[in-house]
Motif scaffolding. Sequence first.
Motif, PDB file in Angstrom:
ATOM      1  N   ARG A 261       0.893  -1.132  -0.024  1.00 59.75           N
ATOM      2  CA  ARG A 261      -0.038   0.081  -0.043  1.00 59.75           C
ATOM      3  C   ARG A 261       0.800   1.268   0.149  1.00 59.75           C
ATOM      4  O   ARG A 261       0.456   2.273  -0.657  1.00 59.75           O
ATOM      5  CB  ARG A 261      -0.856  -0.034   1.411  1.00 59.75           C
ATOM      6  CG  ARG A 261      -2.312  -0.764   0.988  1.00 59.75           C
ATOM      7  CD  ARG A 261      -3.244  -0.146   0.511  1.00 59.75           C
ATOM      8  NE  ARG A 261      -4.188   0.493   1.467  1.00 59.75           N
ATOM      9  CZ  ARG A 261      -5.094  -0.039   2.198  1.00 59.75           C
ATOM     10  NH1 ARG A 261      -5.527  -1.253   1.915  1.00 59.75           N
ATOM     11  NH2 ARG A 261      -5.898   0.729   3.021  1.00 59.75           N
ATOM     12  N   VAL A 262       2.070   1.529   0.804  1.00 56.45           N
ATOM     13  CA  VAL A 262       2.892   2.476   0.855  1.00 56.45           C
ATOM     14  C   VAL A 262       3.530   2.367  -0.581  1.00 56.45           C
ATOM     15  O   VAL A 262       3.612   3.672  -1.212  1.00 56.45           O
ATOM     16  CB  VAL A 262       3.990   1.990   1.624  1.00 56.45           C
ATOM     17  CG1 VAL A 262       5.015   3.383   1.775  1.00 56.45           C
ATOM     18  CG2 VAL A 262       3.233   2.016   3.231  1.00 56.45           C
ATOM     19  N   SER A 263       3.906   1.500  -1.243  1.00 55.81           N
ATOM     20  CA  SER A 263       4.432   1.533  -2.592  1.00 55.81           C
ATOM     21  C   SER A 263       3.572   1.972  -3.520  1.00 55.81           C
ATOM     22  O   SER A 263       3.937   2.695  -4.539  1.00 55.81           O
ATOM     23  CB  SER A 263       4.898   0.370  -2.966  1.00 55.81           C
ATOM     24  OG  SER A 263       5.862  -0.286  -1.963  1.00 55.81           O
ATOM     25  N   ALA A 264       2.053   1.895  -3.366  1.00 54.58           N
ATOM     26  CA  ALA A 264       1.084   2.360  -4.244  1.00 54.58           C
ATOM     27  C   ALA A 264       0.719   3.537  -4.338  1.00 54.58           C
ATOM     28  O   ALA A 264       0.258   4.196  -4.968  1.00 54.58           O
ATOM     29  CB  ALA A 264       0.115   1.053  -4.350  1.00 54.58           C
ATOM     30  N   VAL A 265       0.507   3.760  -2.843  1.00 59.97           N
ATOM     31  CA  VAL A 265      -0.310   5.152  -2.540  1.00 59.97           C
ATOM     32  C   VAL A 265       0.743   6.165  -2.182  1.00 59.97           C
ATOM     33  O   VAL A 265       0.554   7.199  -2.859  1.00 59.97           O
ATOM     34  CB  VAL A 265      -1.190   4.756  -1.225  1.00 59.97           C
ATOM     35  CG1 VAL A 265      -2.178   5.924  -0.986  1.00 59.97           C
ATOM     36  CG2 VAL A 265      -2.181   3.613  -1.687  1.00 59.97           C
ATOM     37  N   THR A 266       1.115   6.075  -1.017  1.00 62.83           N
ATOM     38  CA  THR A 266       1.864   7.248  -0.344  1.00 62.83           C
ATOM     39  C   THR A 266       3.485   7.551  -0.747  1.00 62.83           C
ATOM     40  O   THR A 266       3.946   8.334  -0.951  1.00 62.83           O
ATOM     41  CB  THR A 266       1.950   7.417   1.200  1.00 62.83           C
ATOM     42  OG1 THR A 266       2.548   6.110   1.630  1.00 62.83           O
ATOM     43  CG2 THR A 266       0.456   7.331   1.592  1.00 62.83           C
ATOM     44  N   GLY A 267       3.986   6.286  -0.995  1.00 62.14           N
ATOM     45  CA  GLY A 267       5.585   6.531  -1.189  1.00 62.14           C
ATOM     46  C   GLY A 267       6.300   6.907  -0.012  1.00 62.14           C
ATOM     47  O   GLY A 267       7.683   7.047   0.028  1.00 62.14           O
ATOM     48  N   ASN A 268       5.810   6.676   1.285  1.00 61.12           N
ATOM     49  CA  ASN A 268       6.582   7.108   2.413  1.00 61.12           C
ATOM     50  C   ASN A 268       7.468   6.097   2.823  1.00 61.12           C
ATOM     51  O   ASN A 268       7.247   5.234   3.329  1.00 61.12           O
ATOM     52  CB  ASN A 268       5.439   7.207   3.551  1.00 61.12           C
ATOM     53  CG  ASN A 268       5.827   7.982   4.756  1.00 61.12           C
ATOM     54  OD1 ASN A 268       6.919   7.959   5.256  1.00 61.12           O
ATOM     55  ND2 ASN A 268       5.237   9.087   5.374  1.00 61.12           N
ATOM     56  N   ALA A 269       8.734   6.451   2.651  1.00 56.23           N
ATOM     57  CA  ALA A 269      10.164   5.800   2.782  1.00 56.23           C
ATOM     58  C   ALA A 269      10.347   5.465   4.337  1.00 56.23           C
ATOM     59  O   ALA A 269      10.696   4.439   4.989  1.00 56.23           O
ATOM     60  CB  ALA A 269      10.931   6.342   2.300  1.00 56.23           C
ATOM     61  N   ASP A 270       9.578   6.371   5.220  1.00 46.06           N
ATOM     62  CA  ASP A 270       9.748   6.315   6.785  1.00 46.06           C
ATOM     63  C   ASP A 270       9.017   5.246   7.394  1.00 46.06           C
ATOM     64  O   ASP A 270       9.226   4.469   7.813  1.00 46.06           O
ATOM     65  CB  ASP A 270       9.557   7.763   7.316  1.00 46.06           C
ATOM     66  CG  ASP A 270      10.625   8.879   7.160  1.00 46.06           C
ATOM     67  OD1 ASP A 270      11.728   8.301   7.153  1.00 46.06           O
ATOM     68  OD2 ASP A 270      10.234   9.747   6.935  1.00 46.06           O
ATOM     69  N   VAL A 271       7.707   5.376   6.608  1.00 46.94           N
ATOM     70  CA  VAL A 271       6.741   4.242   7.030  1.00 46.94           C
ATOM     71  C   VAL A 271       7.208   2.835   6.309  1.00 46.94           C
ATOM     72  O   VAL A 271       7.412   1.805   7.403  1.00 46.94           O
ATOM     73  CB  VAL A 271       5.229   4.316   6.424  1.00 46.94           C
ATOM     74  CG1 VAL A 271       4.598   3.109   6.698  1.00 46.94           C
ATOM     75  CG2 VAL A 271       4.565   5.743   7.000  1.00 46.94           C
ATOM     76  N   ALA A 272       7.560   2.621   5.182  1.00 46.75           N
ATOM     77  CA  ALA A 272       8.155   1.357   4.540  1.00 46.75           C
ATOM     78  C   ALA A 272       9.450   0.976   5.598  1.00 46.75           C
ATOM     79  O   ALA A 272       9.505  -0.282   6.020  1.00 46.75           O
ATOM     80  CB  ALA A 272       8.556   1.883   3.342  1.00 46.75           C
ATOM     81  N   SER A 273      10.067   1.765   6.189  1.00 42.32           N
ATOM     82  CA  SER A 273      11.545   1.453   6.721  1.00 42.32           C
ATOM     83  C   SER A 273      10.859   0.883   8.154  1.00 42.32           C
ATOM     84  O   SER A 273      11.386  -0.431   8.281  1.00 42.32           O
ATOM     85  CB  SER A 273      12.456   2.737   7.050  1.00 42.32           C
ATOM     86  OG  SER A 273      13.484   2.269   7.996  1.00 42.32           O
TER      87      SER A 273
END
Length: 203
Positions: free
Chosen positions: A142-154
């Motif tokens: 979802r992060v990859s598709a929607v927000t791109g938020n690297a901090d959340v992904a990390s």
Amino acid sequence: MSGKHLHCAVNINDEEGTRRVLQAGNVKVDVPDKLSFTPLMVAAQKGFTRLVNILVNHGADVNHKNGSGKDSLMLACFAGHLDVVKYLRKFGASWESRDKGGSTAMHWAADGGHLNVIDYMLRDGCKVDVKDNISLWTPLMRVSAVTGNADVASLLVKAGADVNMRDKDGKTPLMVAVLNNHEELVQLLSEKGADHQVKNEVQ
């Protein structure tokens, strides 16, 4: 007194007005509004912690769902209201609950991007790699598709999220991040072991 009076009081964070309506005894505490939100859902989404307390003490169902299957915990996680999230958990709200698309509170928290909420969820045992029912997306996808938020992904990857998990079309988080031009996220996923050789099964 009616459900409309209760919702009006909750919407403006009127604690005394909320108590007055509830104590009158002729309005159900979980009465839905036109969008099928209960007063507790509204209070949770807005971060009105004291109102959440009042409503729960008057019997509000913390696991009640609206028309799309979302509950108060999902709404609070998305909006980033950590105090409300902790309170709802204390009174029985479940990380396992899913909306009609199969998304959990972690999916919605990933969309919301509030790191303190996600960190608490992970420490409280919320699953990090659960897939929804529609695209088989994990919160990381979802992060990859929607927000791109690297901090959340990390945070998600650090907690064990699989960087090579595939969705129903065979795409990985890295593929989706590339498609959406999330450059910082692409770099992060690459550093965390994302497989550049995986082929998209759609092609």
